[in-house]
Design a protein around this motif. Sequence first.
Motif, PDB file in Angstrom:
ATOM      1  N   UNK A 177       7.451 184.944 121.904  1.00 19.87           N
ATOM      2  CA  UNK A 177       7.840 183.883 122.718  1.00 19.87           C
ATOM      3  C   UNK A 177       6.578 182.689 122.065  1.00 19.87           C
ATOM      4  N   UNK A 181      10.637 173.017 127.039  1.00 21.39           N
ATOM      5  CA  UNK A 181      11.230 174.511 127.237  1.00 21.39           C
ATOM      6  C   UNK A 181      12.613 174.824 126.561  1.00 21.39           C
ATOM      7  N   UNK A 184      11.651 183.208 131.650  1.00 21.19           N
ATOM      8  CA  UNK A 184      11.373 182.488 130.420  1.00 21.19           C
ATOM      9  C   UNK A 184      11.336 181.163 130.470  1.00 21.19           C
ATOM     10  N   UNK A 185      12.574 180.737 131.124  1.00 20.02           N
ATOM     11  CA  UNK A 185      12.507 178.905 131.167  1.00 20.02           C
ATOM     12  C   UNK A 185      11.205 178.506 131.712  1.00 20.02           C
ATOM     13  N   UNK A 186      10.706 179.086 132.898  1.00 26.79           N
ATOM     14  CA  UNK A 186       9.433 178.642 133.582  1.00 26.79           C
ATOM     15  C   UNK A 186       8.316 178.806 132.561  1.00 26.79           C
ATOM     16  N   UNK A 187       8.037 179.909 132.054  1.00 21.84           N
ATOM     17  CA  UNK A 187       7.032 180.159 131.023  1.00 21.84           C
ATOM     18  C   UNK A 187       7.034 179.127 129.938  1.00 21.84           C
ATOM     19  N   UNK A 188       8.329 178.833 129.583  1.00 26.40           N
ATOM     20  CA  UNK A 188       8.056 177.596 128.289  1.00 26.40           C
ATOM     21  C   UNK A 188       7.717 176.297 129.077  1.00 26.40           C
ATOM     22  N   UNK A 189       7.849 175.908 130.272  1.00 23.53           N
ATOM     23  CA  UNK A 189       7.177 174.849 130.898  1.00 23.53           C
ATOM     24  C   UNK A 189       5.639 175.199 131.194  1.00 23.53           C
ATOM     25  N   UNK A 221       3.501 176.965 129.646  1.00 20.68           N
ATOM     26  CA  UNK A 221       2.690 177.058 128.264  1.00 20.68           C
ATOM     27  C   UNK A 221       2.449 175.537 127.829  1.00 20.68           C
ATOM     28  N   UNK A 222       3.348 174.648 128.326  1.00 19.39           N
ATOM     29  CA  UNK A 222       3.417 173.072 127.526  1.00 19.39           C
ATOM     30  C   UNK A 222       2.431 172.356 128.703  1.00 19.39           C
ATOM     31  N   UNK A 223       2.738 172.838 129.964  1.00 18.88           N
ATOM     32  CA  UNK A 223       1.793 172.086 131.206  1.00 18.88           C
ATOM     33  C   UNK A 223       1.277 173.089 131.814  1.00 18.88           C
TER      34      UNK A 223
END
Lengths: 74, 74, 74, 74, 74, 74
Positions: C17, C56, D23-28, D30-32
């Motif tokens: 990831x 995302x 996973x979708x939330x983690x993508x956010x 890691x960015x914010x």
Amino acid sequence: MTQWLTSLTTDTPQEGFELAITLARKGVGYTQTSAEVREKLRPDYAENADSLTLASQVIAIHFQTVAAANNYWK
Amino acid sequence: MTQWLTSLTTDTPQEGFELAITLARKGVGYTQTSAEVREKLRPDYAENADSLTLASQVIAIHFQTVAAANNYWK
Amino acid sequence: MTQWLTSLTTDTPQEGFELAITLARKGVGYTQTSAEVREKLRPDYAENADSLTLASQVIAIHFQTVAAANNYWK
Amino acid sequence: MTQWLTSLTTDTPQEGFELAITLARKGVGYTQTSAEVREKLRPDYAENADSLTLASQVIAIHFQTVAAANNYWK
Amino acid sequence: MTQWLTSLTTDTPQEGFELAITLARKGVGYTQTSAEVREKLRPDYAENADSLTLASQVIAIHFQTVAAANNYWK
Amino acid sequence: MTQWLTSLTTDTPQEGFELAITLARKGVGYTQTSAEVREKLRPDYAENADSLTLASQVIAIHFQTVAAANNYWK
């Protein structure tokens, strides 16, 4: 309706890429059947950065299909 | 038309990523054939966060194709 | 050009990831090569809900590739 | 960094769907990285129709990955 | 949490398409848990052309998953 | 509910492309069930460049599914 798509097989990856472009355009053509309207809209996307990126994205999706159909020209 | 894509095979994942970038740009280049117009539009997307993310997305889609073509460089 | 991507193989899904995040950022980095400009744009997307969702999404697309490359860590 | 993703395998499709949401939330995330900022942005997308559709799209992309990892729970 | 997804297998492609719609809606439902808010937002997307296309796109992504899970109903 | 999708198999790639268009439209039709409203919205997307590209993208995603279902008509 004219025959315009009889095979997804192409000789080279480049021809496959060009077929992907055709497929992307056909998707537009079936939705807006008037060539005159499509021509009128051309500057709206051809001179807009995000519109061009979006068009490139549709090509990318079709290229996945065409590449798979050609077993990646291996 | 110049030959610019003769194979999807690359030696390394990084070269595959760079090929994905080329494919994304070619998708734009076939749609807006004027290099002058493309150059003029450059600041519109290169200095805009969402435009850059969108460009990165097209690269990601092409990278899927290139990676599959190379059996993920395994 | 520095070597930054020599393999898509990772030990764990989580590292996969994180590699997907790297790939998404590299897609931006190749398009906007100035780290200074990228830094300046950061608040534009890091404090905007839709921009974060879009970021995302690019990660999600790359994670598909990385997961496939690792046979889903099975 | 905490371990949060050790496997893509789930017992049921529903748990797989919920993993896709993570996973979708983690993508956010890691960015914010600021939970406070993310919380502040919540109404911006949770009360906007297109933002919700976009969020649903990221989940859909991750669900493809998780479903493949689980051989579609067949 | 109620069980709402126990299998991706459907008898027909049409039921698979309808399952894809359910999945797309659930992606929204997990993000905005208030049915009242979702109902209030309905006109925002149901009467907007691009919003409907975007919704159709999420369905398309899920339909890929469901179709693969059913070996394309071959 | 009428039966409208009994198989993803088509005789030719072109019929497969047209099935992809049907699937894209059905995604809209299930979300906005009023044909009258859909008709009213038609100019909003049929005369807008980005809307047409977005519609073409949904078709591209469905065409991936249909092409895979037909083993790329090989």
